[in-house]
Enzyme design. Structure first.
Site, PDB file in Angstrom:
ATOM      1  N   GLU A 118     -61.896  -8.295 -72.909  1.00 23.91           N
ATOM      2  CA  GLU A 118     -61.780  -7.134 -72.034  1.00 23.91           C
ATOM      3  C   GLU A 118     -63.123  -6.766 -71.404  1.00 23.91           C
ATOM      4  O   GLU A 118     -63.189  -6.387 -70.235  1.00 23.91           O
ATOM      5  CB  GLU A 118     -61.226  -5.918 -72.796  1.00 23.91           C
ATOM      6  CG  GLU A 118     -59.751  -5.998 -73.160  1.00 23.91           C
ATOM      7  CD  GLU A 118     -59.500  -6.732 -74.465  1.00 23.91           C
ATOM      8  OE1 GLU A 118     -60.462  -7.310 -75.048  1.00 23.91           O
ATOM      9  OE2 GLU A 118     -58.330  -6.743 -74.922  1.00 23.91           O
ATOM     10  N   GLU A 137     -44.966  -6.249 -60.986  1.00 26.60           N
ATOM     11  CA  GLU A 137     -44.220  -7.510 -60.855  1.00 26.60           C
ATOM     12  C   GLU A 137     -43.240  -7.554 -62.016  1.00 26.60           C
ATOM     13  O   GLU A 137     -43.655  -7.431 -63.172  1.00 26.60           O
ATOM     14  CB  GLU A 137     -45.177  -8.714 -60.926  1.00 26.60           C
ATOM     15  CG  GLU A 137     -44.429 -10.045 -60.936  1.00 26.60           C
ATOM     16  CD  GLU A 137     -45.314 -11.286 -61.121  1.00 26.60           C
ATOM     17  OE1 GLU A 137     -46.436 -11.338 -60.583  1.00 26.60           O
ATOM     18  OE2 GLU A 137     -44.846 -12.203 -61.822  1.00 26.60           O
TER      19      GLU A 137
END
Ligand SMILES: *[C@@H]1O[C@H](CO)[C@@H](O)[C@H](O)[C@H]1NC(C)=O
Ligand SMILES: *[C@@H]1O[C@H](CO)[C@@H](O)[C@H](O)[C@H]1NC(C)=O
Ligand SMILES: *[C@@H]1O[C@H](CO)[C@@H](O)[C@H](O)[C@H]1NC(C)=O
Ligand SMILES: *[C@@H]1O[C@H](CO)[C@@H](O)[C@H](O)[C@H]1NC(C)=O
Ligand SMILES: *[C@@H]1O[C@H](CO)[C@@H](O)[C@H](O)[C@H]1NC(C)=O
Ligand SMILES: *[C@@H]1O[C@H](CO)[C@@H](O)[C@H](O)[C@H]1NC(C)=O
Ligand SMILES: *[C@@H]1O[C@H](CO)[C@@H](O)[C@H](O)[C@H]1NC(C)=O
Ligand SMILES: *[C@@H]1O[C@H](CO)[C@@H](O)[C@H](O)[C@H]1NC(C)=O
Length: 532
Positions: free
Chosen positions: A191, A312
């Site tokens: 991250e 999506e």
């Protein structure tokens, strides 16, 4: 008793058990009702397929435009088209390319989309073929060679000049970077590295926007959908990403994550068990509810309290499975999944589309693999838009799930201004009726399940009934919404009233405020109470 009669007796028993329940509808908007964002029913289009879906200025795709405008008129807000996906991270800008997009397929990587892609300035023309629609454009983050990075920055002026003002909702940078480790980045990619990289390149993009389109670089106009992870916590964790301050520049406008129910090639996937299944939808949505709750608990400085959306999503990843993702059953799946999202403040959904994809709502052009046309899942999208209702109204529709849901059916209520206006009932029990599936056709009459509702005090008079219908859950053609077909071959995607499908049903609310409705298996119905 032969087995056919035994089955009939069993079904009769099933029908009466459903009839027994009366669902109480709250009198006023429940506190936890979801509040969908404008353009709730939106789309995501695979970047390499965008020229097929939209066309270009000399050959705009009017069929796609008609289908999008049908959704826009039902919800009074245009669908937002997210242009991105896997191919977003393959596409390299080349300012000398004369055509919009040049793609090379490599069958050991994918048969569904090219994996070596150049886009030229003409690619951006496709953003002008659908006046009134809104977009997000996905920049490449995956390819990190010096040439690819240079090409990214060179593409920015073309992108920002094409997408200025109200047609641009947000930018995107990278597709599913949670899957980069070991593929386009070292195994150790985490991250912290993602956040550093994302901040570096989003700032570099902003500097280019500032040079070419200064008004689009302002704090209020320069926005992103991010982090576009495939799931909240697979590989990289969205909560940790915000803790690591991915939004330190305050340019993220929507927390955007992707979702699929399962994989096209996963073992054990079936229409009834995986898609036409409210419990499976709930399990899938719960992952996002959990992430949303954790994000909301972050310290104020890290938590922008942004809307959480699915930028999506669709049924089965790897572009869907024929016989499942392309059926009317998948339309009912999408209807239930999207309304469950709305009821839980997953506040916008972009259903993913691509040329020749098995789960697509429509095929935009004729190819060797698929005929141009409106596909069954589109009818589910229409029913979502019709049920959510007018999103530009000052009295925003609010959506709740009703306590009926047992896996085999589900129900939702929509409130406006504190008043119940619509009920949706979705029956998710398979019924096979279609020739291509002849081995499995159900040779009994299509059962009709009865659902009873106790309406809020004061509801009386008549209700308007609109049905989402096809011959069965296995149907891939012949779908209708409220007696209308949106098929390409009838009027290029515009609604056409069919003479052989019932429309205009009305139903009386009884004196005690009770209403009972019959819903054939594998179909859905909207009961509207605001109608005079
Ligand atoms: C949805 O958001 C509204 C407004 O913030 C809130 O009142 C409601 O409780 C939320 N519902 C759910 C299920 O998260
Ligand atoms: C860019 O496109 C031009 C025109 O098609 C081509 O000649 C050139 O080789 C391309 N450049 C790269 C880096 O692919
Ligand atoms: C525009 O679309 C047409 C039809 O698909 C195609 O023949 C033409 O090459 C396209 N123009 C550009 C600049 O890509
Ligand atoms: C296709 O992809 C495979 C696997 O990544 C690679 O080994 C091969 O070289 C590629 N073929 C071409 C023609 O690029
Ligand atoms: C939606 O609401 C807006 C604002 O009240 C109104 O102008 C518009 O006509 C409504 N749309 C429909 C389809 O009723
Ligand atoms: C419907 O057909 C599918 C095969 O397409 C089969 O797996 C399923 O069991 C059938 N459902 C019913 C209710 O007969
Ligand atoms: C649906 O069923 C009707 C009545 O059996 C039949 O005439 C029609 O051809 C069927 N439609 C499709 C698309 O299978
Ligand atoms: C209704 O008519 C349409 C168009 O003529 C046809 O394709 C469809 O199969 C018919 N549907 C039924 C249920 O008979």
């Amino acid at each position: 008793m032969n087995s056919f009669l035994a089955r009939k007796a069993f079904l009769a028993w099933l029908i009466t058990t459903v009839t027994a329940k009366t669902i109480q509808i709250p009198n006023t908007t429940p506190q936890n009702a979801g509040i969908p964002l404008d353009s709730f029913m939106s789309y995501s289009i695979e970047l390499s397929s965008f020229p097929d879906f939209a066309g270009n200025l000399s050959h705009p795709n009017a069929f796609s435009y008609n289908l999008l405008r049908n959704i826009a008129s039902l919800s009074s807000t245009p669908p937002i088209i997210r242009v991105g996906g896997n191919t977003q991270d393959y596409a390299i800008f080349n300012h000398s390319l004369e055509i919009g997009l040049f793609g090379v397929y490599n069958s050991s990587k994918s048969n569904d989309y090219p994996t070596t892609i150049s886009i030229g300035p003409a690619f951006f023309e496709s953003y002008h073929t659908w006046p009134g629609m809104k977009f997000t454009h996905g920049f490449n983050l995956g390819r990190d060679s010096p040439a690819a990075r240079k090409a990214l920055l060179e593409s920015v002026p073309y992108a920002c000049k094409s997408l200025s003002g109200s047609s641009l909702v947000a930018w995107e940078l990278g597709n599913e970077p949670n899957d980069y480790a070991g593929v386009v980045r070292p195994e150790s990619y985490d991250e912290v590295e993602y956040v550093n990289e994302w901040l570096y390149w989003s700032r570099a993009i902003r500097a280019q926007v500032d040079k070419a389109c200064p008004e689009s670089a302002s704090d209020s106009n320069f926005k992103f959908y991010a982090p576009s992870y495939g799931l909240p916590d697979a590989g990289l964790d969205v909560v940790k990403t915000f803790e690591d301050d991915v939004d330190s520049d305050k340019v993220i406008s929507h927390i955007a994550i992707h979702n699929y129910i399962d994989g096209a090639d996963s073992p054990g996937v079936t229409l009834q068990g995986t898609l036409m299944n409210h419990l499976s939808n709930r399990a899938s949505i719960n992952v996002h509810i959990d992430a949303k709750r954790k994000l909301a608990a972050l310290a104020h400085t890290q938590n922008p309290n942004l809307p959480y959306i699915l930028s999506e999503h669709n049924s089965l990843y790897s572009e869907g499975r024929p016989g499942l993702s392309n059926t009317f059953g998948a339309a009912l799946w999408g209807l239930d999944f999207n309304l469950l999202a709305a009821a839980n403040n997953i506040s916008r959904v972009h259903m993913h589309q691509g040329t020749d994809y098995r789960y697509q709502s429509w095929q935009p052009i004729a190819t060797a693999k698929a005929t141009k046309g409106t596909k069954a899942p589109y009818y589910g999208n229409i029913a979502v838009a019709a049920f959510i209702g007018n999103l530009s109204n000052y009295q925003k529709p609010r959506i709740v799930e009703l306590p009926l849901s047992d896996g085999e059916s589900s129900a939702y209520a929509a409130y406006e201004g504190g008043r119940l206006v619509r009920i949706m009932v979705i029956n998710l029990m398979e019924y096979n009726a279609t020739d291509y599936n002849s081995q499995y056709i159900n040779h009994y009459q299509r059962p009709v399940e009865t659902y009873s509702f106790q309406l809020p005090a004061g509801c009386s008079g008549e209700a308007k009934i609109q049905r989402l219908m096809a011959n069965g859950s296995d149907a891939i053609t012949g779908c209708t919404w409220d007696g209308f077909s949106y098929n390409f071959e009838l009027d290029n995607g515009l609604p056409v009233r069919l003479g052989n499908v019932t429309r205009g049903e009305r139903m009386k609310v009884d004196d005690g405020g009770k209403l009972s409705i019959g819903v054939p298996r594998s179909s859905a119905v909207i009961i509207s109470l605001d109608d005079e």
